[in-house]
Design a protein around this motif. Structure first.
Motif: not given
Length: 688
Positions: A532-561
């Motif tokens: 499980r990787l939370l902190h960024d290293s040479a690249t952002p962590s997958g958790n960080s990017c997943a958070y970005l994607v879910l936040r942006r999709l929530a705003r675009l789609t209104g999807n509650r999940r």
């Protein structure tokens, strides 16, 4: 040839003719270790790693070392880029045991995969207080035979510590964490040369992306100044390849002059995003040109004919680090006219002794690297204007590029990784959109189609073969790339596929107990402890990017999940981020979405009115963290399934109409480009 000759990884194939009896990671190796009661020697690296080459030449190609390793251990080679899950678990063990890490990574473990010894590069013989591989192997052999209980007990303790690391600290996402991240970065900022810290100095793009977000707060204008100065200094320094474009991995000095010469795809992608995003808020158009130059290198050199982009280029050629990139004064005088040489000599401070120093001794080597060390007005000399000097410098670099093409090029690691290509898709789409470069957008679309052709996603492609189940990073970064493609094209298909990947990401990787995501799907884990990787290293962590994607999709789609999972993930990461904010800069950049008012833009396109002008205004003035959607009448049915809120938007008087919402409050719809430009300029600052 050993067993690695049957592998596809360029790194493993580099070791296929070693006298070491290497195995790839797999049950065959561990079954032998259990059967013969031997410890396992694990070596992790990657094909463009300079010190991996050094250890290979010193030790793994040496028959004496190989004979000892073959007698004492079962030996396994792992490509860290192909198996980031294995690398992360054992790199964490190395950091726990030694306080540091890096590659090559050297691990000794029990047959049941419990690490008992960790190190990075090891010389063949002990020297200067650094233990040598021969001595360590001999010592471990003795301990395994004579003090087995101590060895096994140590392994149990390390596994317990790894499980503890896997339990993220509880916390709540608050604005104070974001402010502390800014203060940490400002405290480490190098006010003389840009960047953060001293030598070696890495071009950490996610720090810059965070500062670009944070710099929109009214009282944080120095955040933008730090970004502008850092990007300018990096672009002028030797860490940037002025002759062929693209960035080297890092600078070994504080001034950005002396690079470690490998070039990695992920650096090009993330830095292109940072340069492109910085152009508008800093008012420095040169940053967007740099972003385009970076991607020009990527498309020219790293693109694979079958699809996707290669991992990167080595630092070494013909057995020497940097040989492809360095010049003697004699060479430059022979290739250039006297005026051209004079300009280059002053710009790059070319000399017979060389401007490039040996990293170990600090002495000059007679080699010169091309850089922009002198101010333009000083370097211009007899030229009438700085612009003329700029054109002359570009012409000089083009001539040197033609000459350099005759040299032996560094090794290309030609495997295609889904996560790194996802980052590149995001960069190509964003830069192509901002710079009006349709070729970049088309390259992004072609790469996305290549990666999406295989479902479920796989991590690595090479030589006609997909392998390794997709990791969190593969799903998250590809979804990010698809969102950027949607923003560049407004093709509804990209938004739908981003939403589908996000749904799968939650299903495969989200751990409700910790409100974070695993690196591997639980069913595919084959290490003693899951990664499980939370902190960024040479690249952002997958958790960080997943958070970005879910936040942006929530705003675009209104999807509650999406919204609920993003909110939970933000809380799951907050405790670790609070303990070390600047190590979670990409996550905190995305968290500005949740903590400060942001802008959502949707245009209903009727094909009439000021349609094209409205689109150009959105491109020019929309804040970088805005979501932008476009609705055509032909899209309404398809959009209703993925983003019903958008599908319900209407026009004003039948004209193309832009709807702007701020912090969940919608403003009056706009049909006039001038009025829209004024409105978007007013959104350029966060106003908490």
């Amino acid at each position: 040839m050993n067993r690695l000759s049957r592998e596809k990884s360029p790194y493993l194939l580099q070791h296929a003719d070693n006298p070491v009896d290497w195995y790839p990671w797999g049950e065959e190796a561990f079954a032998r270790a259990r059967r013969e009661d031997r410890p396992v020697f694990l070596s992790v690296g990657y094909s463009t790693c300079h010190w991996c080459h050094v250890m290979a030449h010193e030790s793994f190609a040496d028959p004496t070392v190989a004979a000892l390793l073959n007698r004492v251990f079962v030996n396994i080679k792992v490509d860290r880029e192909e198996r980031p899950d294995i690398d992360h678990v054992f790199m964490t063990a190395c950091q726990l045991l030694t306080g540091g890490g890096g590659w090559p990574l050297t691990i000794v473990m029990t047959p049941d995969k419990k690490p008992v010894f960790a190190a990075t590069y090891l010389p063949k013989h002990s020297r200067h207080g650094r233990p040598g591989l021969l001595d360590i192997a001999t010592q471990i052999d003795r301990l395994w035979r004579e003090e087995r209980d101590k060895v096994l007990s140590s392994g149990e303790e390390i596994i317990a510590a790894l499980h503890q690391v896997n339990r993220p600290a509880a916390g709540s996402l608050e604005a104070g964490i974001v402010h502390r991240c800014y203060r940490e970065l400002r405290g480490g900022y190098d006010r003389d040369y840009g960047g953060f810290g001293t030598a070696p100095k890495f071009p950490v793009a996610h720090n810059l992306l965070f500062l670009l977000r944070y710099g929109r707060l009214p009282a944080a204008s120095d955040a933008l100044a730090m970004v502008d100065a850092t990007l300018t200094a990096m672009r002028r320094g030797g860490i940037y390849d002025h002759v062929g474009h693209g960035f080297h991995r890092y600078a070994t000095d504080r001034q950005w002059l002396l690079p470690h010469f490998e070039k990695m795809l992920y650096d090009q992608a993330m830095l292109a995003c940072a340069y492109a995003e910085a152009a508008s808020p800093t008012g420095n158009d040169a940053h967007l040109r740099t972003a385009a130059d970076i991607l020009g290198y990527v498309v020219q050199v790293l693109k694979r004919p079958e699809g996707g982009f290669a991992c990167g280029e080595d630092a070494d050629s013909e057995g020497e680090e940097g040989k492809f990139y360095l010049w003697t004064e004699t060479e430059l005088r022979r290739l250039l006219s006297p005026d051209e040489f004079d300009l280059l000599a002053r710009t790059s401070r070319i000399s017979p002794a060389g401007n490039f120093r040996d990293e170990a001794s600090g002495r000059t080597t007679g080699a010169n690297i091309i850089a922009r060390l002198a101010p333009d007005d000083e370097a211009a000399g007899n030229f009438a204007t700085d612009g003329e000097a700029e054109r002359q410098f570009a012409a000089i670099c083009a001539r040197l590029a033609a000459q350099r093409a005759k040299r032996v090029r560094p090794h290309l690691d030609d495997k295609v990784l889904t996560d790194w290509n996802g980052m590149l898709i995001a960069a190509l789409a964003r830069v192509g959109h901002l710079a009006g470069n349709r070729n970049f957008v088309e390259q992004a679309a072609a790469t996305a189609n290549f990666l999406l052709d295989r479902r479920p996603l796989m991590h690595r492609w090479r030589d006609g073969q997909w392998a390794v189940d997709g990791f969190l990073d593969d799903y998250a970064f590809l979804a990010w790339g698809l969102l950027e493609l949607y923003g560049a094209t407004f093709d509804l298909g990209w938004l739908k596929q981003a939403a589908e990947l996000a749904e799968t990401t939650i299903d495969r990787f989200f751990d409700s107990a910790s409100a974070t995501m695993w690196l591997s799907a639980p069913a595919t884990v084959d290490t003693a402890v899951p990664a499980r990787l939370l902190h960024d290293s040479a690249t952002p962590s997958g958790n960080s990017c997943a958070y970005l994607v879910l936040r942006r999709l929530a705003r675009l789609t209104g999807n509650r999940r999406f919204e609920e999972t993003a909110h939970a993930l933000g809380g799951g990461m907050a405790g670790e981020a609070a303990a070390n904010p600047s190590a979670h800069a990409f996550f905190l950049a995305a968290a500005c979405d949740e903590l400060f008012p942001v802008t959502d833009i949707a245009m209903v396109d009727t094909g009439s009115g000021e349609r094209d002008a409205l689109i150009e205004v959105i491109r020019a003035f929309a804040p970088a963290d805005s979501t932008v959607a476009l609705l055509r009448d032909t899209d309404r049915q398809g959009l209703a399934a993925v983003a019903p809120r958008l599908a319900r938007l209407e026009t004003v008087s039948g004209l193309s109409t832009v709807h702007v919402c701020r912090d969940r409050t919608c403003l009056e719809p706009v049909t006039d480009p001038d009025r829209l430009a004024l409105l978007l300029r007013q959104q350029s600052e966060f106003r908490p």
